[in-house]
Design a protein around this motif. Sequence first.
Motif, PDB file in Angstrom:
ATOM      1  N   GLU A 192      31.507  49.993  72.443  1.00 22.97           N
ATOM      2  CA  GLU A 192      31.195  51.195  73.223  1.00 22.97           C
ATOM      3  C   GLU A 192      31.430  52.451  72.383  1.00 22.97           C
ATOM      4  O   GLU A 192      30.662  53.414  72.436  1.00 22.97           O
ATOM      5  N   ILE A 193      32.509  52.445  71.631  1.00 26.02           N
ATOM      6  CA  ILE A 193      32.806  53.581  70.759  1.00 26.02           C
ATOM      7  C   ILE A 193      31.690  53.771  69.732  1.00 26.02           C
ATOM      8  O   ILE A 193      31.189  54.880  69.516  1.00 26.02           O
TER       9      ILE A 193
ATOM     10  N   GLY B  69      35.119  44.856  66.666  1.00 26.87           N
ATOM     11  CA  GLY B  69      33.891  44.740  67.445  1.00 26.87           C
ATOM     12  C   GLY B  69      34.111  44.171  68.822  1.00 26.87           C
ATOM     13  O   GLY B  69      33.278  43.426  69.344  1.00 26.87           O
ATOM     14  N   GLY B  70      35.229  44.524  69.440  1.00 25.35           N
ATOM     15  CA  GLY B  70      35.472  44.119  70.825  1.00 25.35           C
ATOM     16  C   GLY B  70      34.725  45.019  71.799  1.00 25.35           C
ATOM     17  O   GLY B  70      33.892  45.839  71.411  1.00 25.35           O
ATOM     18  N   LEU B  71      35.044  44.890  73.067  1.00 21.90           N
ATOM     19  CA  LEU B  71      34.365  45.683  74.095  1.00 21.90           C
ATOM     20  C   LEU B  71      34.481  47.179  73.823  1.00 21.90           C
ATOM     21  O   LEU B  71      33.487  47.911  73.837  1.00 21.90           O
TER      22      LEU B  71
ATOM     23  N   SER C 248      39.834  49.955  66.383  1.00 22.65           N
ATOM     24  CA  SER C 248      39.864  49.418  67.746  1.00 22.65           C
ATOM     25  C   SER C 248      40.189  47.933  67.663  1.00 22.65           C
ATOM     26  O   SER C 248      39.319  47.071  67.811  1.00 22.65           O
ATOM     27  N   THR C 249      41.453  47.638  67.416  1.00 25.63           N
ATOM     28  CA  THR C 249      41.881  46.259  67.161  1.00 25.63           C
ATOM     29  C   THR C 249      42.897  45.782  68.194  1.00 25.63           C
ATOM     30  O   THR C 249      43.794  45.003  67.880  1.00 25.63           O
ATOM     31  N   GLY C 250      42.768  46.256  69.413  1.00 24.34           N
ATOM     32  CA  GLY C 250      43.633  45.786  70.488  1.00 24.34           C
ATOM     33  C   GLY C 250      44.760  46.737  70.825  1.00 24.34           C
ATOM     34  O   GLY C 250      44.943  47.780  70.189  1.00 24.34           O
TER      35      GLY C 250
ATOM     36  N   TYR D  20      30.927  36.274  65.062  1.00 21.44           N
ATOM     37  CA  TYR D  20      29.943  36.923  65.947  1.00 21.44           C
ATOM     38  C   TYR D  20      30.669  37.883  66.881  1.00 21.44           C
ATOM     39  O   TYR D  20      31.899  37.859  66.992  1.00 21.44           O
ATOM     40  N   LEU D  21      29.906  38.736  67.545  1.00 22.78           N
ATOM     41  CA  LEU D  21      30.486  39.765  68.403  1.00 22.78           C
ATOM     42  C   LEU D  21      31.061  39.177  69.697  1.00 22.78           C
ATOM     43  O   LEU D  21      30.540  38.200  70.239  1.00 22.78           O
ATOM     44  N   LEU D  22      32.116  39.815  70.177  1.00 23.63           N
ATOM     45  CA  LEU D  22      32.770  39.475  71.450  1.00 23.63           C
ATOM     46  C   LEU D  22      33.087  37.986  71.594  1.00 23.63           C
ATOM     47  O   LEU D  22      32.705  37.337  72.566  1.00 23.63           O
TER      48      LEU D  22
END
Length: 375
Positions: free
Chosen positions: A155-156, A149-151, A233-235, A175-177
């Motif tokens: 968006e994805i 749940g990164g940037l 989406s883990t970096g 929590y997010l970001l």
Amino acid sequence: MDYLIIGAGAAGVSAAKEILKNRKKDDKISIFTDENYPFYYRPRLIECLSGEVEVEEIIINDEQWFEDNNINLHLGEKITEVDLGNKVIKSNSDQYNYDKLLLANGSHCFVPPFSGMDLENIFTLRTAADLKVINKAAEKAKKAVVVGGGLLGLEIAYNFAKAGLDTTVLEVAPYLLPMQLDKKGGDLLEEKLKANDVKVITDATTKGFDGQQSVEKVVLEDQEIEADLVLISTGVRSNTSLIENLDIEINNGVKVNSKMQTSNPDVYAAGDVAEYEGEIYGIWPPSLAQGRVAGTVMSGGEAEFDGYVRSHKLKVAGINVVSLGELNEEGDYEEEIIVDNDTYVKVIKDNGDKIGVLIVGQYSEQNQKLADVKR
């Protein structure tokens, strides 16, 4: 002078544009990429997931531009070896001599050791080629899960939801970001996302994936979630494998000085592959800046990179999210908090100086708050 650049992204092409300014009559500029598309705006790849934008629409400099500027663009040619002693780089089909070499070959997606990774319809998104495969799978999919749940993950997820998929985001943090927001900001963002058809599960530890041939479930510690399409989406990690056995200093990325020089004076690095003072930025603006410095210095000019103050501006489902400066550092800092039902603003101060700002929602004084932050 032969200038060779490995990578046709932000860092590589911005370097080439600077070399053009200092180019002498017999100088040659060559750019190599294993992709089949010329320079495109990578951050907008995510928008292509919704089907509203095509890859061809985000190309910044097409093949004709490279030809017009007498730059040898080698599409679909992967560099497999760098020979520092003989100042040669090699691909599967040829080899090329250089006087100055720029490593601008970016990064790759990091994937944790999840079980079930051999199942179909589990993806990462880094290139235009990735996008084409994902979009083909999405045409038949109904339930999408984004792990991370990164940037980029948010968006994805939003663009999957816009494409009509039942979409869930899994975030391992509470929590997010967490790198950009505090808990209040993250919780407000989660509420806004849920109101826009993106489900969110925090404190979600992903174990792996289950299914017959294609993915059917995402397995967490305490539950399972149905999915016929998964995007991880883990970096990212720097693409250092090309020079790992060479006499060039590497940490997490290729170590560079303020002139973007590596420990070998004729080899430079910029963008996601470069590490400057322990930092790999992994975002577009510093990649452009580092590329410009590298290109200027390589071609005889004077320039230095002096770091980059992280600033994130994100729009997800029309939600304004801004994060600038120091936000979650430990210490005796003052906080100025402005809250209403739809907006959350926090200003962090150190001895009266504003050192960080975060905003979730629309805020009329945003530009002034950001301008006041001490850089």
